[in-house]
Design a protein around this motif. Structure first.
Motif, mmCIF file in Angstrom:
data_model
loop_
_atom_site.group_PDB
_atom_site.id
_atom_site.type_symbol
_atom_site.label_atom_id
_atom_site.label_comp_id
_atom_site.label_asym_id
_atom_site.label_seq_id
_atom_site.Cartn_x
_atom_site.Cartn_y
_atom_site.Cartn_z
ATOM 1 N N PHE A 22 0.905 -1.250 0.081
ATOM 2 C CA PHE A 22 0.045 -0.015 -0.158
ATOM 3 C C PHE A 22 0.922 1.291 0.270
ATOM 4 O O PHE A 22 1.887 1.303 0.749
ATOM 5 C CB PHE A 22 -1.057 0.032 1.270
ATOM 6 N N PRO A 23 0.636 2.260 -1.008
ATOM 7 C CA PRO A 23 1.503 3.350 -1.007
ATOM 8 C C PRO A 23 1.357 4.269 0.036
ATOM 9 O O PRO A 23 0.399 4.556 1.015
ATOM 10 C CB PRO A 23 0.981 3.884 -2.280
ATOM 11 N N GLY A 24 2.900 4.791 0.539
ATOM 12 C CA GLY A 24 3.045 5.849 1.417
ATOM 13 C C GLY A 24 2.467 7.005 0.733
ATOM 14 O O GLY A 24 2.506 7.362 -0.644
ATOM 15 N N GLU A 25 1.923 8.124 1.523
ATOM 16 C CA GLU A 25 1.561 9.280 0.777
ATOM 17 C C GLU A 25 2.710 9.988 0.210
ATOM 18 O O GLU A 25 3.762 10.011 0.537
ATOM 19 C CB GLU A 25 0.834 10.361 1.738
#
Lengths: 300, 300
Positions: A22-25
């Motif tokens: 899941f991507p970091g912001e």
């Protein structure tokens, strides 16, 4: 073979990015795979019903553009009737969701956009010949028109042996009032949380006062399984049936609902129905998309 | 008016969801707005160059499908020449990025997919008449072909007064080696971090041994501004110029590079060039997309 099912609600295009994590912001990553899928709750319900062997129709508004061409071909591929759909012109945009699937745990993160496509209208729904359906399932949205649509379905059901069900899913006000028209009500964890019901049993208790006498309330709760209640049966439960590896949870809730409806249509007991719902949803999350449930061996 | 610029690299479609907040994993939200944009670093460089008033061409591979139709119309709208592009047939997929812009802070989170479109080939690049360009800017990728392309550009530049620049952006091995062919090297914060250079000055120091004698190294660093180095000038700096509100940072780095090239083409000093790069990038992040920099008043 159970009777024909009509699912009323949204069809959208899901652009699914399957990612390593899941991507970091503010990050930048390349996905493992990008898929275009036909999505939307009622549209997904149809896919699952069809894969399980039920005849079904999708009813919803769709703009006449290339996304509709894509979705229509996919509906056809799954043998889902769309002849009752209301076709809007191409100046309306097709609803679109971008979805991030985390391949490590199968989580799905959804960002939905719907610029200008109107909700389904009661006038359009009233033109559908409902006599061909044994079950009418309606995706709950806050809309005056949906009250009218549910009333039409309810009136029809009171004359002919047809079941009307409604899904209350979103964390929004204005959905609870839709429960009064249906004899089967599916409520989600999000919807329950929005009303302050912190577990499955609290959700069933909380809903009881908002439904018709004798109505069935069904509440799936992710990896805790599901519960259901009807006054003559009492409270029944099913565990969840997680697959060896959770791969893709997009549409797991839609799968539970469709499989439960499929089972109830065959006059199984309420407990058996939610058990089949949980088993089918469990099979679904073990693979990408819905085709994994075609193989009955995956439904444990 | 500075001479014509050729930008070599990727064109993709960005599906941009502008959101109330960055999503938590496994959540479900409706975006404020969904936009389809032509994206890709070199493609964005062209947009900014053109908005600033430079003539420019984009060179890259593109599959001949509806996304190309969309991108081509947009290139035309911005008066960007695409006549040198290599058109692949429709069995190749157009590269696509889904982007989440957080409207609270303008952060952009990118998930990129490129299924099967090959990198640009030296054979194709060798067919471009380079004599019409004053500047050739190349987006660095790990590819044997890109070494050949940079050699062709370098050979050309050694005969005719042309500047060759390269952007080293990604956290990947195999990019550093591209620096040797260019006289201007842009390196990103991510690229620097990948090589263990923890601030702007460390990045410049680290790069020095990998570039030609007399080459210019330029390193933007978000809200800390940018530094640049050339042996005859030494180290120069610019602060960042944040707008009153940061709205959309997608393409901010591409803006910095394009504006710095635009400035250097006009023979300004290195310090003035990165200052203009920072001012233009600052203007860009104050608005959605790139059009905000059309109004010179926004470039503080």
């Amino acid at each position: 073979m159970p009777g024909r099912v009509l699912c009323v609600g949204l069809c959208c295009i899901d652009i699914v990015q399957i990612c390593k994590e899941f991507p970091g912001e503010d990050s930048d990553q390349r996905s493992i795979e990008c898929q275009w899928r036909r999505g939307g709750n009622a549209s997904n319900n149809c896919t699952v019903l069809s894969l399980l062997g039920a005849e079904c129709s999708f009813f919803g508004n769709v703009p006449d553009n290339l996304f509709w061409k894509f979705a229509k071909e996919n509906f056809d591929f799954y043998n889902i009737d769309t002849s009752h759909c209301v076709i809007y012109d191409g100046s309306y945009e097709f609803p679109l969701s971008t979805v991030i699937v985390n391949s490590q745990n199968g989580s799905r993160t959804i960002i939905h956009s719907n610029k200008n496509l109107p909700d389904v209208r009661a006038d359009d729904f009233s033109k559908v010949d409902l006599s061909q359906f044994s079950w009418i399932h309606i995706e709950g949205r806050k809309s005056e028109e949906l009250h009218k649509i549910l009333k039409i379905a309810q009136n029809h059901a009171s004359c002919i042996e047809t079941t009307v069900s409604v899904e209350l899913e979103k964390k929004r006000d204005g959905l609870l009032e839709l429960a009064q028209y249906a004899s089967v009500i599916f409520i989600s964890k999000d919807f329950a949380a929005h009303h302050g019901w912190l577990d499955m049993c609290a959700a069933i208790e909380g809903m009881k006062q908002h439904v018709q006498k004798g109505a069935t309330i069904i509440c799936p709760w992710g990896d805790l399984g599901a519960v259901a209640y009807r006054s003559d049966v009492g409270l029944v439960r099913s565990p969840s049936y997680p697959p060896p590896e959770v791969v893709d949870t997009l549409g797991a809730g839609d799968t539970f609902i469709a499989a439960t409806i499929f089972s109830l249509l065959k006059n199984t007991s309420l407990q058996q129905a939610i058990d089949f719902g949980c088993r089918t949803a469990g099979a679904k999350v073990g693979g990408k998309g819905f085709d994994v449930i075609k193989d009955k061996q995956n439904i444990s």
